[in-house]
Scaffold this motif. Structure first.
Motif, short mmCIF file in Angstrom:
data_model
loop_
_atom_site.label_atom_id
_atom_site.label_comp_id
_atom_site.label_asym_id
_atom_site.label_seq_id
_atom_site.Cartn_x
_atom_site.Cartn_y
_atom_site.Cartn_z
N ALA A 201 14.88 80.10 16.73
CA ALA A 201 15.94 81.08 17.01
C ALA A 201 15.49 82.48 16.62
O ALA A 201 15.79 83.47 17.31
CB ALA A 201 17.21 80.69 16.26
N HIS A 202 14.77 82.58 15.51
CA HIS A 202 14.26 83.88 15.08
C HIS A 202 13.30 84.46 16.11
O HIS A 202 13.37 85.66 16.44
CB HIS A 202 13.53 83.73 13.73
CG HIS A 202 12.75 84.94 13.33
ND1 HIS A 202 11.39 85.04 13.52
CD2 HIS A 202 13.13 86.11 12.75
CE1 HIS A 202 10.98 86.21 13.08
NE2 HIS A 202 12.01 86.88 12.61
N ASN A 203 12.42 83.65 16.65
CA ASN A 203 11.47 84.16 17.63
C ASN A 203 12.14 84.52 18.95
O ASN A 203 11.73 85.46 19.63
CB ASN A 203 10.36 83.13 17.85
CG ASN A 203 9.31 83.21 16.76
OD1 ASN A 203 8.50 84.13 16.71
ND2 ASN A 203 9.33 82.26 15.85
N LEU A 204 13.19 83.81 19.30
CA LEU A 204 13.96 84.20 20.48
C LEU A 204 14.65 85.53 20.25
O LEU A 204 14.74 86.37 21.16
CB LEU A 204 14.97 83.11 20.82
CG LEU A 204 14.37 81.79 21.31
CD1 LEU A 204 15.44 80.70 21.34
CD2 LEU A 204 13.75 81.94 22.69
N ASP A 205 15.16 85.74 19.05
CA ASP A 205 15.77 87.02 18.71
C ASP A 205 14.75 88.15 18.74
O ASP A 205 15.07 89.29 19.10
CB ASP A 205 16.40 86.91 17.32
CG ASP A 205 17.79 87.52 17.25
OD1 ASP A 205 18.55 87.37 18.23
OD2 ASP A 205 18.12 88.14 16.22
N LEU A 206 13.53 87.83 18.36
CA LEU A 206 12.47 88.83 18.33
C LEU A 206 12.13 89.33 19.74
O LEU A 206 11.68 90.47 19.90
CB LEU A 206 11.22 88.24 17.67
CG LEU A 206 10.02 89.15 17.44
CD1 LEU A 206 10.41 90.38 16.63
CD2 LEU A 206 8.92 88.38 16.71
#
Length: 486
Positions: free
Chosen positions: A101-106
Motif C-alpha cells: 500500500a505504501h508503494n502504491l501511495d508513492l
C-alpha cells in the motif's frame, strides 16, 4: 512500523524491477521514500506481485485463510486448524500488505510534478489497488492504521482508525478513482500484470470492488449498501473475461506461491467440511479442488476432519491433498472473479435491491461462472444446478454455500464471507464444525472473527496498539468486526 515498511518497500521495489526488466537496478539501493528511487511502473508491478505472493503463500493463505474458511485442515501441523496463530506468518501478512500500500501511495507522490502524461490513470489504478489491500487489512484485523499509515516520514507510530470509518473512506476513495480513469489517456501498459493497463477493465474492477465493500456492510448499514450497489452494479463484471488475476509465468522467479514443482506440498489436507458437502451435492469441482488419495482405486477423495489432532485415535491415516491445479506453478493469483460479482448481485436482489435482475438468475450465473472458470462443461453445470436450486426462502444458505465454494482457493475472502453471512447448508443443517480436537484459543470455539494484531506492533507502536485493542473490545480472535451483526 516505519522500519518494517521501509524494509518491505525496498523488497517490493526490487520485485517490480525484476519483473519489468533489469533497467535501473541501482534504484533499489536508494531510500524508497524519496521520489528519485524508482518509477511508477516498477512500483505497481512490485505491489501487485508482493500482495498476490503473500495472499497465496502456503504460510498465510494455507495456514490462515484456507483454514479459517475451513477448506483445509492440517496434516502434521494441526494447531492452525485449532486457531493457534503463527506470529511470523501474521506479522509478514501485516507488513507486506502495508508495504505494498505504501508503494502504491508513492506512485501518486512520484507523479505529483505533473510531468508524466500517464499520471492520472496511474494514480487511479494505484488507488483502486490500495482500496483492495486496505479492505483486506481492516476485514482481517478490524481497526488498523489508515490515515497516518503510509506517510512513514511523518508518522513513525501511526494511530489506528475505526474500521467503519475506514470503510466510508474506502468507498469514497474508490468512487474518486473510478471517476478519474480516462481511457483516452496513457496508462501503465505491461507493467500492470493484471490488466495490462486496460483502463476500462480497471474501471470495471473498481465497480466490482465497490460491490464487495457494499455487500459486506449490508447487515450493519443496509441503506448505504443498497445505495452503493445500485449505483455500481451496471459497471461491474459481467463475465469471466473481466476477471482480475495476476498471471504467474510458471518459472522462477514468477511461479505461483503454492507451487509444488520442486517438492510436494504435504502440509494440508482438504477438510471433510469441503469434501463431504461437495460429494453430497455431486459437485463436479470436487476432483479439481481435491486429488485422489494415493493407493485407492475407487471413491478416492476423502477429507480430514477439521482440526483433528495427530494423536486422536480416530484420525484417518491419510486424506486427500488439494488438487494439482491449485498447486500449479502457473496458477493465477485471483483478485476477483465474475462469480463473486454474480453471487453478490444475487444476494442484493434477495435483499430487495434494484440490480437489473432477479436473485435466481444471478445465482445461476454465479454457479455457471465458477464451473466455467474450472473448465466444467455447461451441460454438467446445468445438471449440477438442478441439484442445488435457488430457494428464495433460504437465500442466505443457498447463496452462501455456493459463493463459499466459488471462492476456493481465495482463503481470506471465503473466511470473510463465512463470518459475515453465518450461513449453513441449504435447509439449515450445519456445514461448518468446530475443530474436532478443540480450540486452542479461549476466546473462540467455532471460528476466529479476526486476526490479533502482530506482536511487532506491541513493541514498535505500543501506545496506539493498546488503544486499538481497547477500542474494539479486546485484541483477541473472538472480537467481531463492525459489519458482523449476529
Amino acid at each position: 512500523m516505519l522500519n518494517r515498511i521501509i524494509k518491505y518497500s525496498c523488497l517490493l521495489a526490487f520485485v517490480g524491477l525484476v519483473m519489468a526488466g533489469c533497467r535501473k537496478l541501482d534504484s533499489i539501493n536508494h531510500d524508497p521514500t524519496k521520489s528519485t528511487t524508482t518509477e511508477p511502473p516498477y512500483l505497481l508491478t512490485g505491489a501487485e506481485k508482493s500482495t498476490m505472493d503473500i495472499l497465496y503463500s502456503s504460510l498465510q493463505n494455507g495456514y490462515i485463510g484456507m483454514h479459517y474458511a475451513q477448506f483445509w485442515s492440517g496434516n502434521t501441523r494441526v494447531a492452525d486448524s485449532q486457531y493457534s496463530l503463527d506470529e511470523n506468518n501474521n506479522g509478514a501478512l501485516w507488513t507486506t500488505l502495508y508495504a505494498a500500500a505504501h508503494n502504491l501511495d508513492l506512485i501518486r507522490t512520484l507523479n505529483a510534478d505533473g510531468a508524466n502524461p500517464a499520471a492520472q490513470n496511474q494514480n487511479a489504478i494505484a488507488g483502486i489497488l490500495k482500496v483492495w489491500i486496505m479492505q483486506i487489512l481492516t476485514d482481517a484485523y478490524v481497526n488498523v492504521p489508515y490515515t497516518q499509515a503510509l506517510d512513514v516520514t511523518k508518522y513513525v507510530t501511526p494511530a489506528y482508525d475505526d474500521a467503519k470509518t475506514i470503510y466510508n473512506q474506502l468507498t469514497d476513495s474508490l468512487t474518486a478513482n473510478i471517476n478519474a480513469l480516462d481511457a483516452s489517456k496513457p496508462t501503465f501498459g505491461d507493467a500492470d500484470v493484471i490488466y495490462k493497463g486496460d483502463v476500462n477493465k480497471w474501471k470495471t474492477l473498481g465497480h466490482s470492488l465497490m460491490l464487495r465493500l457494499a455487500i459486506r456492510m449490508a447487515d450493519a448499514d443496509n441503506a448505504k449498501a443498497k445505495s452503493l450497489i445500485e449505483a455500481n452494479y451496471q459497471g461491474a463484471m459481467t463475465s469471466n473475461s473481466d476477471n482480475a488475476e495476476f498471471a504467474y509465468l510458471g518459472a522462477d522467479p514468477n511461479r505461483y506461491p503454492m507451487d509444488e514443482t520442486n517438492r510436494p506440498i504435504i502440509d494440508f489436507y482438504v477438510s471433510t467440511t469441503l469434501t463431504d458437502y461437495m460429494r453430497e451435492t455431486s459437485d463436479p469441482r470436487l476432483t479439481i479442488y481435491a486429488r485422489p488419495v494415493e493407493g485407492l482405486t475407487t471413491d478416492t477423495i476423502y477429507g480430514m476432519p477439521y482440526g483433528m489432532s495427530t494423536t486422536d485415535p480416530n484420525r484417518p491415516t491419510t486424506a486427500s491433498y488439494p488438487g494439482t491445479k491449485i498447486y500449479g506453478a502457473d496458477m493465477k493469483g485471483i483478485l476477483m472473479t465474475y462469480s463473486e460479482v454474480a453471487f453478490t448481485l444475487a444476494e442484493a436482489a434477495a435483499r430487495g435491491y434494484t440490480v437489473g435482475g432477479d436473485a435466481a438468475t444471478y445465482y445461476a450465473s454465479g454457479v455457471r461462472a465458477s464451473m466455467n472458470y474450472w473448465g466444467v462443461a455447461d451441460s454438467t453445470a446445468n445438471a449440477y444446478l438442478a441439484q442445488v436450486p435457488y430457494m428464495s426462502g433460504d437465500w442466505k444458505n443457498v447463496i452462501g454455500t455456493q459463493k463459499w465454494l466459488s471462492l476456493y482457493p481465495q482463503g481470506f475472502q471465503a473466511w470473510f464471507e463465512r463470518i459475515r453471512l453465518n450461513f449453513k447448508k441449504p435447509g439449515g443443517a450445519d456445514l461448518f464444525i468446530a475443530p474436532v480436537s478443540g480450540s486452542l484459543d479461549q476466546h473462540v470455539t467455532m471460528v476466529p472473527y479476526r486476526l490479533t494484531y502482530p506482536i511487532v506492533e506491541s513493541n514498535s507502536n505500543s501506545t496506539n496498539y493498546a488503544a486499538a485493542g481497547s477500542a474494539i473490545g479486546g485484541d483477541n480472535k473472538g472480537t467481531k468486526n463492525w459489519w458482523i451483526t449476529y
